[in-house]
Design an enzyme around this catalytic site. Sequence first.
Site, mmCIF file in Angstrom:
data_model
loop_
_atom_site.group_PDB
_atom_site.id
_atom_site.type_symbol
_atom_site.label_atom_id
_atom_site.label_comp_id
_atom_site.label_asym_id
_atom_site.label_seq_id
_atom_site.Cartn_x
_atom_site.Cartn_y
_atom_site.Cartn_z
ATOM 1 N N SER A 21 -3.118 28.795 -46.548
ATOM 2 C CA SER A 21 -4.288 28.039 -45.557
ATOM 3 C C SER A 21 -4.197 29.907 -44.237
ATOM 4 C CB SER A 21 -4.619 26.843 -44.896
ATOM 5 O OG SER A 21 -2.868 26.740 -44.302
ATOM 6 N N GLY A 26 -13.911 31.480 -43.001
ATOM 7 C CA GLY A 26 -15.228 31.687 -42.525
ATOM 8 C C GLY A 26 -15.212 33.284 -41.963
ATOM 9 N N VAL A 250 -7.449 43.696 -39.765
ATOM 10 C CA VAL A 250 -8.260 44.562 -38.497
ATOM 11 C C VAL A 250 -7.664 44.368 -37.289
ATOM 12 C CG1 VAL A 250 -9.949 45.819 -40.027
ATOM 13 C CG2 VAL A 250 -10.566 43.562 -38.962
ATOM 14 N N CYS A 389 -18.552 22.168 -18.322
ATOM 15 C CA CYS A 389 -18.209 21.401 -18.922
ATOM 16 C C CYS A 389 -17.387 20.357 -18.084
ATOM 17 C CB CYS A 389 -17.742 20.061 -20.138
ATOM 18 S SG CYS A 389 -18.324 19.150 -21.540
ATOM 19 N N ARG A 470 -19.350 13.417 -22.274
ATOM 20 C CA ARG A 470 -19.841 11.820 -21.974
ATOM 21 C C ARG A 470 -20.199 11.462 -20.592
ATOM 22 N NH1 ARG A 470 -15.492 10.635 -25.082
ATOM 23 N NH2 ARG A 470 -16.109 9.524 -27.355
ATOM 24 N N HIS A 515 -22.315 23.674 -22.797
ATOM 25 C CA HIS A 515 -21.454 25.015 -23.240
ATOM 26 C C HIS A 515 -22.066 25.758 -23.931
ATOM 27 C CE1 HIS A 515 -18.190 22.226 -24.129
ATOM 28 N NE2 HIS A 515 -18.627 21.102 -23.798
ATOM 29 N N GLU A 517 -20.730 28.788 -24.560
ATOM 30 C CA GLU A 517 -20.024 29.267 -25.595
ATOM 31 C C GLU A 517 -20.561 29.175 -26.674
ATOM 32 O OE1 GLU A 517 -17.634 25.627 -24.350
ATOM 33 O OE2 GLU A 517 -19.164 26.897 -23.981
#
Length: 545
Positions: A21, A26, A250, A389, A470, A515, A517
């Site tokens: 893994s 991705g 890289v 946040c 929340r 958020h 980002e």
Amino acid sequence: MNKRTNGKKVKYIFVTGGVLSSLGKGIAASSIGSLLECSGLKITILKLDPYINIDPGTMNPFQHGEVYVTDDGAETDLDLGHYERFTHAKMRRSNNITAGRIYHNVIQKERKGEYLGATVQVIPHITDEIKNHIRSVGSSSGVDVVICEIGGTVGDIESLPFLEAIRQFRFDVKPKDVLYVHLTLVPYIKTSDELKTKPTQHSVQKLREIGIQPDVLLCRTERSLSKSIKEKIALFCSVEARSVITAMDVPSIYEVPLSLEKEGLCEIILEKMGMKPKQPDLERWQSINQILKKPKHEVKIGIVGKYVDLKESYKSLTEALIHGGIGNNARVIFDWVDAEDLEKEGGPDLLKECDGILVPGGFGDRGIEGKIKAVQYSREKKVPYFGICLGMHCAAIEFARHVAKLKNANSAEFSNTSPYLVIDLLPDQDSQGDKGGTMRLGEYPCQLRKNSNAYKAYGKREIEERHRHRYEFNNMYRIEMEEAGLVFSGLSPNGNLVEIIELKDHPWFLASQFHPEFKSSPMNPHPLFKDFISSSLKHGNNNHT
């Protein structure tokens, strides 16, 4: 069967991984998507995760890393963040599906009698559900190519239904409408000074046992593959030698598209899928990498958190900081500070070398007092501060305690005895509900106050940003804290929700409930991160001269 709504055929690329893994499926899928986009094609990317959770929303960051939030409020795998950062594709809830969701859908259909009394089995019912989902993403997105990343490693029992589904997929469409890309490992053995191909051979063997013959091999390696090694892998794995691609390690993930294109990957994919080869325009990637390799400036940012030993928990955050650096032609150095260390005697001294301080999002009370100390240090020492946040909650608590003189002010998330809960649940929120899927999630509008740092950064009054939380600022204390000097520079359109707070008489102090980002990319650095890095550079230059 594989047609878009406008009648044009959709092509499908399936990306699998073998040997072990964390090889970077991705990044590989994102880079392929970027190369195809730079060749003029419209793409989307889909992640199939083999775990039983419905989504990663309630999973521990130590186990799964960051939870990435999409515009439509889906809590998804962190790879979707890579997809959006590398391409122009907008991710939705449908771009990430888990084995748990697939089984849940099938069981619901069985309970409703949709299978007409048939014995419900993995084949064909589970595999059909997977294939239908893949096709629905292709038909609803209006794209030329759907890139589908299969989570897990070939050989894992959990991913077998997904692999079986994509094996069947080749026979549901025309041969040139499907392509299998397999990411594998060619390790370098230092003692013998050799690259070993056996792990790749065995990985492809496992894939072929399932019935999938890869068309392209991406060979992750720290040394370039020679012609003879490529020919050996090609021979034993039944692929063309030119389709054995060196996927070199890289320095930056943003160099991967350039590295793969040097191997001719885009042309190979387009030819194999019966599409006209076109040289991808990689000028912007080249400019980005030029800045990353030879930046004009350098800045040190202190990141105060509780998951500092697992950087994947803050993946989008660190990437957004890098993007902010790209926007300022600067290298960003991360100074990871454990919030609990700041709670000790002399703890704030850990921040002395930082040009800027950032407190990211999170949940739970561990390390909270350390984060509040970081806010206090930033406010008193005039160091640029960016709270996100939970970082906004800490900023509000610190200001309430030490400036507005609300002694022992706190958040309802951490205390039920504080006399001043400046952060609390809204009156209509249920604190006893399920933890999964009960938060304010996804994109919400925000209106900015002119003559604020937020307005200067965005250059407009109305913005939309993604949320995952929340608790909210308690409006009972808004007037009192505003009179004490807190600036509420971003509010929801109806004025009920505080989205951004700032400080007067501070070079750059900004904290957001959302958020930012999640909306940053190397091509388009987020305005707040770009501005934060700019202010941190100025602070560093003033301190170092």
